[in-house]
Motif scaffolding. Structure first.
Motif, mmCIF file in Angstrom:
data_model
loop_
_atom_site.group_PDB
_atom_site.id
_atom_site.type_symbol
_atom_site.label_atom_id
_atom_site.label_comp_id
_atom_site.label_asym_id
_atom_site.label_seq_id
_atom_site.Cartn_x
_atom_site.Cartn_y
_atom_site.Cartn_z
ATOM 1 N N THR A 1 -1.733 7.526 -20.410
ATOM 2 C CA THR A 1 -1.386 7.389 -21.825
ATOM 3 C C THR A 1 -0.082 8.119 -22.133
ATOM 4 O OG1 THR A 1 -3.741 7.231 -22.401
ATOM 5 C CG2 THR A 1 -2.206 7.710 -24.200
ATOM 6 N N PHE A 2 0.044 9.353 -21.658
ATOM 7 C CA PHE A 2 1.270 10.110 -21.914
ATOM 8 C C PHE A 2 2.473 9.483 -21.216
ATOM 9 C CE2 PHE A 2 -1.735 13.541 -23.028
ATOM 10 C CZ PHE A 2 -1.242 13.845 -24.279
ATOM 11 N N ASP A 3 2.294 9.044 -19.978
ATOM 12 C CA ASP A 3 3.401 8.418 -19.249
ATOM 13 C C ASP A 3 3.865 7.143 -19.941
ATOM 14 O OD1 ASP A 3 3.248 10.447 -17.379
ATOM 15 O OD2 ASP A 3 2.332 9.197 -15.806
ATOM 16 N N THR A 4 2.933 6.323 -20.367
ATOM 17 C CA THR A 4 3.286 5.077 -21.048
ATOM 18 C C THR A 4 3.938 5.365 -22.396
ATOM 19 O OG1 THR A 4 1.476 3.936 -19.925
ATOM 20 C CG2 THR A 4 2.390 2.862 -21.878
ATOM 21 N N GLY A 5 3.455 6.378 -23.101
ATOM 22 C CA GLY A 5 4.076 6.769 -24.363
ATOM 23 C C GLY A 5 5.524 7.186 -24.175
ATOM 24 N N ARG A 6 5.765 8.017 -23.145
ATOM 25 C CA ARG A 6 7.144 8.443 -22.874
ATOM 26 C C ARG A 6 8.016 7.251 -22.494
ATOM 27 N NH1 ARG A 6 4.648 12.965 -21.079
ATOM 28 N NH2 ARG A 6 4.299 12.188 -18.967
ATOM 29 N N ALA A 7 7.521 6.410 -21.611
ATOM 30 C CA ALA A 7 8.302 5.261 -21.145
ATOM 31 C C ALA A 7 8.595 4.280 -22.272
ATOM 32 C CB ALA A 7 7.566 4.548 -20.009
ATOM 33 N N THR B 1 -4.938 9.387 -27.012
ATOM 34 C CA THR B 1 -5.748 9.546 -25.815
ATOM 35 C C THR B 1 -7.214 9.391 -26.220
ATOM 36 O OG1 THR B 1 -5.864 11.949 -26.103
ATOM 37 C CG2 THR B 1 -4.090 11.105 -24.692
ATOM 38 N N PRO B 2 -8.093 9.103 -25.262
ATOM 39 C CA PRO B 2 -9.517 8.955 -25.597
ATOM 40 C C PRO B 2 -10.118 10.270 -26.083
ATOM 41 C CG PRO B 2 -9.049 8.133 -23.384
ATOM 42 C CD PRO B 2 -7.824 8.832 -23.857
ATOM 43 N N VAL B 3 -11.101 10.167 -26.964
ATOM 44 C CA VAL B 3 -11.834 11.373 -27.358
ATOM 45 C C VAL B 3 -12.619 11.877 -26.162
ATOM 46 C CG1 VAL B 3 -12.048 10.785 -29.799
ATOM 47 C CG2 VAL B 3 -13.852 10.126 -28.204
ATOM 48 N N SER B 4 -12.947 13.121 -26.196
ATOM 49 C CA SER B 4 -13.754 13.717 -25.140
ATOM 50 C C SER B 4 -15.228 13.591 -25.499
ATOM 51 C CB SER B 4 -13.393 15.197 -24.990
ATOM 52 O OG SER B 4 -14.154 15.807 -23.979
ATOM 53 N N ALA B 5 -16.038 13.206 -24.537
ATOM 54 C CA ALA B 5 -17.485 13.352 -24.698
ATOM 55 C C ALA B 5 -17.767 14.850 -24.686
ATOM 56 C CB ALA B 5 -18.215 12.658 -23.558
ATOM 57 N N ILE B 6 -18.947 15.242 -25.101
ATOM 58 C CA ILE B 6 -19.238 16.671 -25.070
ATOM 59 C C ILE B 6 -19.761 17.065 -23.695
ATOM 60 C CG2 ILE B 6 -21.540 16.413 -26.067
ATOM 61 C CD1 ILE B 6 -20.010 19.293 -27.386
ATOM 62 N N LEU C 1 -5.796 13.118 -28.731
ATOM 63 C CA LEU C 1 -7.118 13.189 -29.353
ATOM 64 C C LEU C 1 -8.143 13.796 -28.402
ATOM 65 C CD1 LEU C 1 -8.794 12.675 -31.836
ATOM 66 C CD2 LEU C 1 -9.141 10.321 -31.052
ATOM 67 N N HIS C 2 -7.903 13.662 -27.126
ATOM 68 C CA HIS C 2 -8.801 14.265 -26.137
ATOM 69 C C HIS C 2 -8.868 15.778 -26.361
ATOM 70 C CE1 HIS C 2 -9.809 15.816 -22.084
ATOM 71 N NE2 HIS C 2 -10.718 14.874 -22.178
ATOM 72 N N LYS C 3 -7.715 16.422 -26.356
ATOM 73 C CA LYS C 3 -7.682 17.874 -26.547
ATOM 74 C C LYS C 3 -8.134 18.253 -27.956
ATOM 75 C CE LYS C 3 -4.802 21.947 -26.144
ATOM 76 N NZ LYS C 3 -3.475 22.475 -25.787
ATOM 77 N N LEU C 4 -7.686 17.501 -28.948
ATOM 78 C CA LEU C 4 -8.075 17.801 -30.323
ATOM 79 C C LEU C 4 -9.581 17.689 -30.511
ATOM 80 C CD1 LEU C 4 -5.214 15.945 -32.227
ATOM 81 C CD2 LEU C 4 -5.499 18.434 -31.980
ATOM 82 N N SER C 5 -10.214 16.729 -29.835
ATOM 83 C CA SER C 5 -11.656 16.556 -30.010
ATOM 84 C C SER C 5 -12.437 17.705 -29.380
ATOM 85 C CB SER C 5 -12.121 15.198 -29.485
ATOM 86 O OG SER C 5 -11.875 15.042 -28.101
#
Length: 104
Positions: A26-32, A4-9, A40-44
């Motif tokens: 991103t998650f839907d396409t990954g599952r499919a 997933t995209p990184v988060s801006a601050i 990475l969004h949450k991790l960032s």
């Protein structure tokens, strides 16, 4: 593997919060596609909270925020890029993604 995209601050009080779209897609396409997704969004933004980059005064050119981000508060200075790369490497290992076998 998808990321997933990184988060801006963006700060909400003393916490960094997520800022990007395309997460669901991103998650839907990954599952499919049966492809592993690294959030990475949450991790960032979790990293930003660990580093206590919030609150800030909105000056993205100085202090810890200025050392991490370029002055657009989205792209990274070298130090920030290294830390984001470390987050990705850790996620590769934690999620047992085969690419992790090529990391130092």
């Amino acid at each position: 593997m998808f990321l997933t995209p990184v988060s801006a601050i963006r700060c909400s009080g003393s916490s960094a919060v997520g800022t990007r779209g395309f997460l669901t897609e991103t998650f839907d396409t990954g599952r499919a596609s049966q492809v592993t997704v690294i959030d990475l969004h949450k991790l960032s933004y979790t990293l930003y909270n660990t580093l206590k980059l919030c609150p800030n005064n909105g000056d993205y050119t100085s202090g810890p925020v200025g050392a991490f981000f370029c002055n657009d508060h989205t792209h990274f200075e070298a130090a920030g890029a290294r830390q984001i790369a470390g987050v990705v490497a850790t996620a590769l290992r934690d999620q047992r993604i085969p690419l992790s076998g090529h990391l130092k």
